[in-house]
Structures are given as structure tokens and as C-alpha cells.
Scaffold this active site. Sequence first.
Site, PDB file in Angstrom:
ATOM      1  N   GLN A 221      29.022  20.992  -6.179  1.00 24.94           N
ATOM      2  CA  GLN A 221      29.724  19.725  -5.977  1.00 24.94           C
ATOM      3  C   GLN A 221      30.571  19.758  -4.705  1.00 24.94           C
ATOM      4  OE1 GLN A 221      29.184  21.118  -8.970  1.00 24.94           O
ATOM      5  NE2 GLN A 221      29.364  19.642 -10.639  1.00 24.94           N
TER       6      GLN A 221
ATOM      7  N   LYS B 134       0.852  -1.200   0.000  1.00 20.85           N
ATOM      8  CA  LYS B 134       0.000   0.000   0.000  1.00 20.85           C
ATOM      9  C   LYS B 134       0.877   1.235   0.000  1.00 20.85           C
ATOM     10  CE  LYS B 134      -4.594   0.211   0.340  1.00 20.85           C
ATOM     11  NZ  LYS B 134      -5.430  -0.565  -0.599  1.00 20.85           N
TER      12      LYS B 134
ATOM     13  N   ARG C 245      27.454  34.868  -7.099  1.00 22.28           N
ATOM     14  CA  ARG C 245      26.168  34.507  -7.711  1.00 22.28           C
ATOM     15  C   ARG C 245      25.165  34.134  -6.625  1.00 22.28           C
ATOM     16  NH1 ARG C 245      26.726  28.250 -10.100  1.00 22.28           N
ATOM     17  NH2 ARG C 245      27.399  27.339  -8.135  1.00 22.28           N
TER      18      ARG C 245
ATOM     19  N   HIS D 230      18.409  28.031 -10.838  1.00 19.07           N
ATOM     20  CA  HIS D 230      19.080  29.206 -11.404  1.00 19.07           C
ATOM     21  C   HIS D 230      18.245  30.480 -11.309  1.00 19.07           C
ATOM     22  CE1 HIS D 230      21.826  26.216 -12.952  1.00 19.07           C
ATOM     23  NE2 HIS D 230      20.886  25.660 -13.694  1.00 19.07           N
TER      24      HIS D 230
ATOM     25  N   THR E  24      -3.678  -5.630   0.152  1.00 18.52           N
ATOM     26  CA  THR E  24      -3.116  -4.294   0.438  1.00 18.52           C
ATOM     27  C   THR E  24      -4.044  -3.539   1.385  1.00 18.52           C
ATOM     28  OG1 THR E  24      -4.097  -3.108  -1.438  1.00 18.52           O
ATOM     29  CG2 THR E  24      -2.012  -4.263  -1.846  1.00 18.52           C
TER      30      THR E  24
HETATM   31  O1  LIG Z   1      27.890  24.615  -8.896  1.00 22.47           O
HETATM   32  C1  LIG Z   1      27.733  24.389 -10.106  1.00 22.47           C
HETATM   33  N1  LIG Z   1      28.097  23.180 -10.614  1.00 22.47           N
HETATM   34  C2  LIG Z   1      27.964  22.864 -11.931  1.00 22.47           C
HETATM   35  O2  LIG Z   1      28.319  21.730 -12.371  1.00 22.47           O
HETATM   36  C3  LIG Z   1      27.407  23.853 -12.777  1.00 22.47           C
HETATM   37  N2  LIG Z   1      27.132  23.886 -14.103  1.00 22.47           N
HETATM   38  C4  LIG Z   1      26.590  25.095 -14.365  1.00 22.47           C
HETATM   39  O3  LIG Z   1      26.183  25.486 -15.501  1.00 22.47           O
HETATM   40  N3  LIG Z   1      26.529  25.856 -13.234  1.00 22.47           N
HETATM   41  C5  LIG Z   1      27.024  25.093 -12.224  1.00 22.47           C
HETATM   42  N4  LIG Z   1      27.186  25.338 -10.900  1.00 22.47           N
END
Ligand SMILES: O=c1[nH]c(=O)c2[nH]c(=O)[nH]c2[nH]1
Length: 302
Positions: free
Chosen positions: A229, A11, A177, A257, A58
Site C-alpha cells: 500500500q 472489433k 520478506r 506470495h 465490425t
Molecule cells: O503489503 C501487504 N499488504 C497487505 O495488505 C497484506 N496482507 C497480507 O496478508 N500481506 C500483506 N502485505
Amino acid sequence: MASIAAARYGKDNVRVYKVERDEKTGVQTVTEMTVTVLLEGAIDVSYTKADNSVVVATDSIKNTVYIKAKENPVTPPELFASILGTHFIETYPHITTANVKVVTHRWTRMTIDGKPHPHSFYRDGNETRNVEAKITKGKGIDIRSGIVGLLVLKSTGSQFHGFVRDSYTTLPEVWDRILSTDVDCGWSWKRFAGMNAVRAAIPKFDNAWIDARTITMKTFAEENSPSVQNTMYKMCGSILEAVPEVENVDYSLPNKHYFEIDLSWHEGLKNTGKNAEVYAPQSGPNGLIQLTVARSQKSSKL
Ligand SMILES: O=c1[nH]c(=O)c2[nH]c(=O)[nH]c2[nH]1
């Protein structure tokens, strides 16, 4: 000849609300969850031979969720998921694995005239606390705890430069940014041998959730991020350090973005670079960055 490679059923979207009433103080505490239970085992004949004798309906699975929620604490969710899953593998000899997911929704207590209200709550965001438990006969209980839907934004303190530049590239390098993401974070516990081991860990579950949430927000806020990352890698490392019982940590982070808008066409308005104030939030496409970090195994070499 075709044969079944994998089968599970159960479920989904079982919505449950539980109230706890403290008779002495009159304070009530509420928990709202959405539960999924999917069972595995010797159920192939229900698919191949229409033999329903192996099927726990279920509908009965849904009833069991309500009954177990009445009979047991529903917090921490790691405990409730384990109790629920263990019930199925212990009650039905042919069921070998129960996959239980518990999504806990936020009901935050209201503060009225500076005081916590005894029985009124509000939804302060779509963030949920998620637990996925796999309870397997003869093996134990594997739990992944997590945070989903924690929407965060910082208006500065993020950069992205040094990436591959070739004939496909239009993105400019930036040293300042906006960074925004919708956090999906998980931490997987070392396998628990059974319910006793889960019960012994009860206080650790809430503490780990608090640690993961605090680390996520503090790292996000305080670090001058070179990339999503690298920032998520730091978050993983800090959570592994804070919670020794956790084996690995994972994040899935969309890069939400915000584009600058060139308004120079209108009376020479300056709205780019250092002068950017009005931006266009994008709904898609968005970056999506994922990572799992495991605790390093001690080297076998001396
Ligand atoms: O922190 C980011 N990692 C990316 O891999 C990436 N690629 C992107 O266009 N902007 C960003 N910003």
C-alpha cells in the site's frame, strides 16, 4: 418497459504489425499492437429494431485499423489511438464516442557482436504498453496510458507488520520478506481538446512512459517497503511530480506470495526465518492492492 442503458460495439483483438524502413541506413523498426475499437452513439435501433442502417460493420472497423496504421505513425500509441478514434467520430455523424485501446507488445532489438542488429528483435518479457483513449464529439480526448505485465521481485528489503491481529489472524509479522508483483500501472492525462492538442504533446507520451517505468522500478528496488500500500502510494506521488500534464495515477498490484518451507522434519534441516533459502512460490490466493491518486486541488480557502 425495458430500455437500453448502455450500448457499445466494435472489433476486439485486431492484431497489427508495422515496419518502418530507413532506406539510408537499412535499419528497420517494428511495432506490434493489439487494438480494440468500441463505438457509441445513436445505435440503439440496431439492438431494438434490427435496424442495421446505423451499423458500421465490425469488419469495416477492422479494415479501418489497418488503413489508419498504413496512413499514419503508430507510435506513440497515444497518438495512433487518438487518430483512429477521431476518424470514427468525424466520419459517421451518428457516432458520438470511440473507445480505442492499443496494447503494444515488446520487440526489443537484438545486440549481436556488441552491435544493435538492423532487423532482428526478441520478446524480453510479457510487459505491454497500453493506451485507452476515449474520443467524444464536442468534448475532446481522454487518455489513460499504462504499463501492464511488468513482473518484478525483490529478495529482501520488504516488511509487513503492525496489521490487525485478532482471532482471524495467522500471518506472522515480518521485518524481512520477499516482495513480488505484476505491475499494472496507469496515468490519466488532462483532457485534450482535440487532435492538435494531442499532436502538441507527442514527445510527452514516451517521456511519461519512461518516467513511470523508471519510478516504478527504482522505488520498488530502493525502498525498504513497509507494505505494498505505502510503496504504491509513493510511486503515484513521484509520477504525478514527474509529469505535470497527468491528472491521476493508478496501480493494481497483486502480492505474489512466496511461502517459507519448514524442512526441520528432515534431519533437522534449518530452512525458516534467517535460514530460509528454499521457498514455495504460490499461484493463489494472492493479495490484490489497488490505488488511484489524484493531483491535490489547490485549496479554495485563502
Ligand atoms: O503489503 C501487504 N499488504 C497487505 O495488505 C497484506 N496482507 C497480507 O496478508 N500481506 C500483506 N502485505
